[in-house]
Enzyme design. Structure first.
Site, PDB file in Angstrom:
ATOM      1  CG  ASP B   8      -1.700   1.245   1.438  1.00 31.38           C
ATOM      2  OD1 ASP B   8      -1.662   2.119   0.541  1.00 31.38           O
ATOM      3  OD2 ASP B   8      -2.367   1.361   2.484  1.00 31.38           O
ATOM      4  CE  LYS B  68      -1.785   6.858  -3.451  1.00 34.34           C
ATOM      5  NZ  LYS B  68      -2.312   5.978  -2.395  1.00 34.34           N
ATOM      6  CD  GLU B 171      -5.014   3.434  -2.421  1.00 28.49           C
ATOM      7  OE1 GLU B 171      -5.837   4.282  -2.043  1.00 28.49           O
ATOM      8  OE2 GLU B 171      -3.875   3.720  -2.814  1.00 28.49           O
ATOM      9  CG  ASP B 197      -9.582   4.307   0.413  1.00 27.46           C
ATOM     10  OD1 ASP B 197      -9.049   4.976   1.318  1.00 27.46           O
ATOM     11  OD2 ASP B 197      -8.929   3.598  -0.375  1.00 27.46           O
TER      12      ASP B 197
END
Lengths: 203, 610
Positions: B8, B68, B171, B197
Site C-alpha cells: 500500500d 503521491k 485500494e 476510502d
C-alpha cells in the site's frame, strides 16, 4: 438456428464456450471475429435468461481470468488476457436487451443490405415535438416536469424493447425475411434516438 | 512458488503485507510495519521513512512528503497544492513535474516517480529483512480513481525501485478482499458493499457486488486530490489567521514555518479524534515568535464539513451510476486513516443509514488485501476472483474537439475495443490520434493522456486505408494501443507519446543514474554484507592465530586454513547463500577459538551469525 459445436483442441470434447474447455481446463485459441453467443455458450437467439447468463459469465471468469495465469507461460498469459477481454465484451453486449438485439441483428443480417437510418412512421414528427418540449423544460429547469418527461420516454423505450422478442421469434420461422430484419433495424434506430434524448435530461 | 507481496503505497504511510502460514498480515511489527512516505536527501543519500520524518522541521528544504499527490500530474493540475507544500516544485520537459532539492545551485531535480521509487525501495528492503528472503514481485495499490497517467507513474516508480509489478489493484477493492476473505468476518457472503476510502491525499467510493467467489466492482467514483492533507491545510489556514490576528506582520512562507504549521495541524487533527479540545503551542525560532491556543472539535468539524460533503456527493453519484439506493447497500466498509475521525464517521453513518465496518484496522486493510491478491497471483490460492473496472472512459478526440468514448467508464477490465481510422488525403501514410480520459463531452474537460501516430500506412487514395486500432486496458487498468491496416494486413506502427509519464528510455536512464542501483537487489546486498563479515572474521582469526597455535591441534588449524580458502573462493562468486553456508562451516571450526577469552570479542560475531 443450428450451429456446429466446436471441439476442444486438446481433448476434443465438445466445447460449451468457444474460449475454454470445462472438460480438461484448457484455454482455447479463438478466431478474431468470434461470435459472442459462442463465447458464452448460448444458442444464437434473442431469448437468454439473465440468471443463466450471469452464472455462465462468472463460471468462465473464474477459469479465464489472467489472475489465475500469473505463473503460466507468456503465450498462455496473453491468451487468458484476450479471452477475458472478449468474454467481458460479449457479456456486456448480450446482457442488455437493446445491445443484444443490435448484435443479433448484425449477425443475422450480415448478407442483407438494411436501411440503417429508417425510423417508424410518424416517429420523427413525434420526436420533434418531444425535443421542443424538452428544450423548453431544460431552459425553465422544472424538475418535476422533467422527471415526468423522463418517465414518459422510458416507457416509450420499454414499449420498443418489448417488441424485440416477438420480432426475433418471427424471424426464427422465416430466417431470411428482409422485412422483419428491417423492422428490427427500425426499432433499434428509434430506441437509439430516444436514448440520446434521455441522455440530455440531467439527473 | 515465489512470494508476491502486497504494498500500500500511501500518501502519508506505506505498508507491505503477505500471507503467512497463520494468515494474511502486514510485514513487520508495530512501528516497524509502517514506513512514513517521507524522504530526505542527506549527504550520504536518501533517508526514507521514520528517519526522514524527523528531518521535516530540521531540514525542510531537503525533505519531501505527500509525493503521491504529484504522481502523473502537471503543475496546472496541482493548483494550490504546489504553494502549500514546503518543498519546491518545478516544471521539466513535456510539462513533467519535478521536485527541486537544495537551497541554491546546483539544485537536484527529481521526478515524483523517482521519489516514490525510494519509498518503495525502503518498503521492499524492510520486507526482505523481516521475511529473511528476497522480494522481487509485488501487488501495488492505487486509488480507484487514479487515471491512466497516475497508474503508469506508479508502475514506473516500482520499476525504478527494482520491483516487478505483478498487478496494480485499486485500494477499495483490496480492502473489500481483506474483509470478504477474513475468516472472522462478519460481512455477508453475498451482497452489495460500499467501500468508503479517505486517505491522506485521495478519496474513493466503490460499490462492489459479492457473490460466491466473485468480488465484482460495479461502479467507482472519487477525487484524487482530496484527503487528510486538506484537513491539515484547513487547520493551518486557521492557525495562520489566529496568529496574524495578534501579529499582523507575521509571514509563514518559508519552508521551516510551513513545516511547523503542518506538523502542529496534524497533531491537532489527531488529538481531536480523542478529545473535545486540544491545546497547541507553536514556536517559530526564525520569527522569534511563540503562540499558544486551544482548538475545539466544533471548529475542526466546521472546517472539514464542506470536504466531507464533497465526498458524499461522490457517494450519491456512484449510487446513481450503479442504479442503487442507499437502502440497497448491505454493508459499508471504511478504509484510510482519515476515516478514524469521528466527524467523518458520523456523516457517513447518517448518509448510508447504517454503522460502518471497522473490524480491520483502516490503516492496514489495503495492504492486507494487496497481500492476499499477491498470494493468489503467485498461485497460492484460487478461491476468489476480483473483477475490477476502469474508473473513467477512454477515448479519442474527434472533429470539433469532442470526446468520442471508445471504452466507457466502469467497464470490467481487461477489455479490448476496436476503432477504425482512415486518411483524409491521398497517399497519406500517417495519422495522428489524441487519446483522452474522462467523463465529459468535450476534450477540453478531459485529461489528455497522450498522442499516438499511426505510421507506415501503405499509400492509397484518401478514405481507402482502414486502420483498425485496438485499445486494450489490461487487468491493471493500464491502456496499450496497437494497430493494423486491414486492406494490406500490414501492422501499422504506433508511437505513443505520454503527456504526463516517463518514457521507457527515461525510466532506464533514471535506473542507471540511481547511485544505489548496484545494491538494489537483496542477493547483492547480502553478498556485500557477508563479504564484509568474512573480512572481519579473517582479521579476527589472523589476530588470534597465536591463541589457535596454543589451543588447537595442527589438524584443526589446517582445517581452518582450508576453510578460509573455501570462503575466499566463495567470496568471488555471486551466490550469497553459498557464501553464508561456507561462513557457517568456518564458524563451527573456529568455535573453540572463539571460546577463548581473546577470541571472543571478535569471533563472537561469527558464532552469532552461524
Amino acid at each position: 438456428m443450428a450451429f456446429e459445436q466446436p471441439a476442444c483442441r486438446v481433448c476434443e470434447f465438445a466445447l460449451v464456450s468457444r474460449l475454454f474447455c470445462f472438460s480438461c481446463n484448457a484455454l482455447q485459441p479463438f478466431p478474431l471475429e468470434v461470435d459472442f453467443f459462442e463465447v458464452l455458450g448460448f444458442p444464437i437467439s434473442f431469448e437468454i435468461k439473465s440468471a443463466e447468463l450471469e452464472e455462465r459469465y462468472q463460471q468462465l471468469s473464474l477459469e479465464l481470468h489472467p489472475d489465475f495465469y500469473g505463473s503460466a507461460p507468456e503465450a498462455e498469459k496473453r491468451l487468458s488476457e484476450t479471452a477475458t477481454a472478449v468474454l467481458n465484451t460479449a457479456y456486456n453486449t448480450l446482457r442488455e436487451p437493446t445491445s443484444r438485439a443490435g448484435y443479433l441483428l448484425h449477425l443475422l443480417a450480415q448478407k442483407q443490405k438494411l436501411d440503417e437510418r429508417s425510423l417508424p412512421d410518424g416517429f420523427l414528427g413525434e420526436m420533434f415535438f418531444l425535443q421542443e418540449a424538452l428544450d423548453e423544460l431544460l431552459e425553465s429547469g422544472n424538475a418535476d416536469e422533467l422527471s415526468g418527461m423522463r418517465d414518459e420516454m422510458r416507457k416509450r423505450q420499454k414499449d420498443i424493447e418489448a417488441d424485440y422478442a416477438p420480432l426475433f421469434k418471427r424471424l426464427k420461422d422465416h430466417p431470411e425475411d428482409s422485412e422483419i430484419l428491417q423492422q428490427l433495424q427500425t426499432h433499434l434506430n428509434a430506441e437509439r434516438y430516444l436514448r440520446r434524448l434521455l441522455g440530455r435530461i440531467p439527473a | 512458488m515465489r512470494r508476491i507481496i502486497g504494498i500500500d503505497l500511501g500518501t502519508t504511510n506505506s505498508l507491505s503485507a503477505t500471507v503467512f502460514d497463520e494468515g494474511p498480515e502486514v510485514i513487520g511489527e508495530g512501528e516497524n510495519a509502517v514506513t512514513p512516505s517521507v524522504l530526505s536527501l542527506s549527504n550520504s543519500g536518501w533517508l526514507v521513512g521514520q528517519e526522514a520524518q524527523e528531518r521535516r522541521i530540521s531540514d525542510p528544504e531537503n525533505t519531501v512528503f505527500s509525493i503521491k499527490r504529484l504522481m502523473g500530474r502537471n503543475l496546472d493540475e496541482l493548483g494550490e497544492i504546489a504553494n502549500e507544500l514546503p518543498y519546491q516544485i518545478v516544471e521539466g520537459q513535456r510539462k513533467l513535474l519535478k521536485v527541486r532539492i537544495g537551497e541554491s545551485e546546483p539544485y537536484k531535480d527529481f521526478t515524483p516517480q523517482e521519489l516514490s521509487a525510494e519509498i518503495l525501495k525502503k518498503v521492499k528492503q524492510r520486507a526482505e529483512k523481516s521475511l529473511g528472503e528476497s522480494v522481487e514481485k509485488a501487488v501495488i495499490t492505487v486509488p480507484a480513481y487514479f487515471d491512466d497517467a497516475q497508474r503508469q507513474a506508479t508502475r514506473a516508480a516500482a520499476e525504478i525501485a527494482g520491483l516487478e509489478v505483478a498487478r496494480i489493484i485499486n485500494e477499495p477493492t483490496a480492502a473489500a478482499i481483506a474483509y470478504g476473505l477474513d475468516e472472522k468476518r462478519d460481512l455477508q457472503k453475498d451482497g452489495l458493499v460500499a467501500v468508503y476510502d479517505l486517505g491522506g491525499g485521495t478519496f474513493d467510493i466503490s460499490i462492489l457486488k459479492l457473490s460466491g467467489k466473485i468480488f465484482k466492482v460495479i461502479a467507482t467514483h472519487g477525487n484524487t486530490q482530496l484527503g487528510g492533507d486538506d484537513f491539515d491545510q484547513a487547520v493551518v489556514e486557521t492557525l495562520k489567521k489566529r496568529i496574524q490576528h495578534e501579529h499582523p506582520e507575521a509571514e509563514f512562507d518559508d519552508p521551516e514555518s510551513k513545516q511547523i504549521l503542518k506538523k502542529t495541524a496534524e497533531s491537532i487533527k489527531i488529538e481531536l479524534s480523542f478529545s473535545p479540545e486540544t491545546d497547541y503551542s507553536l514556536e517559530f525560532p526564525k520569527l522569534d515568535l511563540l503562540f499558544t491556543g486551544v482548538f475545539k472539535v466544533e471548529d475542526f468539524e466546521s472546517l472539514i464539513t464542506p470536504m466531507i460533503e464533497q465526498t458524499l456527493v461522490s457517494c450519491s453519484h456512484v449510487l446513481k451510476e450503479a442504479k442503487l439506493s442507499t437502502a440497497q447497500i448491505d454493508e459499508v466498509v471504511l478504509v484510510g486513516g482519515s476515516t478514524v475521525i469521528p466527524g467523518v464517521r458520523k456523516k457517513i453513518e447518517s448518509f448510508f443509514g447504517r454503522s460502518p465496518h471497522v473490524a480491520i484496522d483502516p490503516y492496514k486493510v489495503v495492504a492486507i488485501g494487496a497481500g492476499i491478491q499477491g498470494h493468489l497471483l503467485a498461485g497460492g490460492r484460487r478461491d476468489f476472483l476480483l473483477l475490477d473496472v476502469i474508473p473513467l472512459a477512454l477515448g479519442i478526440e474527434t472533429l470539433g474537439g469532442t470526446f468520442s468514448k471508445i471504452i466507457t467508464g466502469n467497464t470490467t477490465i481487461p477489455i479490448e475495443e476496436n476503432e477504425t481510422f482512415t486518411t483524409n488525403v491521398d497517399d497519406q501514410t500517417s495519422i495522428d490520434v489524441n487519446i483522452f480520459q474522462g467523463e465529459r463531452e468535450l476534450i477540453k474537460d478531459c485529461r489528455a493522456l497522450g498522442q499516438f501516430k499511426l505510421l507506415g500506412i501503405p499509400p492509397m487514395k484518401a478514405g481507402l486505408p482502414l486502420v483498425e486500432v485496438m485499445f486494450r486496458v489490461d487487468a491493471n487498468g493500464i491502456l496499450t494501443v496497437s494497430a493494423v491496416e486491414k486492406r494490406s494486413g500490414k501492422k501499422a506502427e504506433i508511437e505513443v507519446i505520454p503527456f504526463h509519464g516517463l518514457t521507457q528510455f527515461e525510466i532506464e536512464r533514471i535506473m542507471e543514474d540511481s547511485f544505489e542501483h548496484a545494491i538494489d537487489d537483496f542477493n547483492e546486498r547480502q553478498l556485500i554484507e557477508f563479504r564484509q563479515t568474512a573480512e572481519r572474521v579473517f582479521r579476527g582469526i589472523e589476530q588470534n592465530w597465536n591463541v589457535a597455535e596454543n589451543s588447537l591441534s595442527k589438524l584443526d588449524r589446517d582445517e581452518i586454513r582450508k576453510q578460509m580458502e573455501v570462503v575466499r573462493q566463495s567470496m568471488k562468486e555471486q551466490d550469497s547463500q553459498a557464501l553464508k553456508a561456507q561462513l557457517d562451516v568456518l564458524g563451527d571450526l573456529t568455535r573453540p577459538l572463539a571460546d577463548t577469552a581473546i577470541g571472543r570479542s571478535i569471533l563472537a560475531e561469527l558464532q552469532d551469525d552461524a
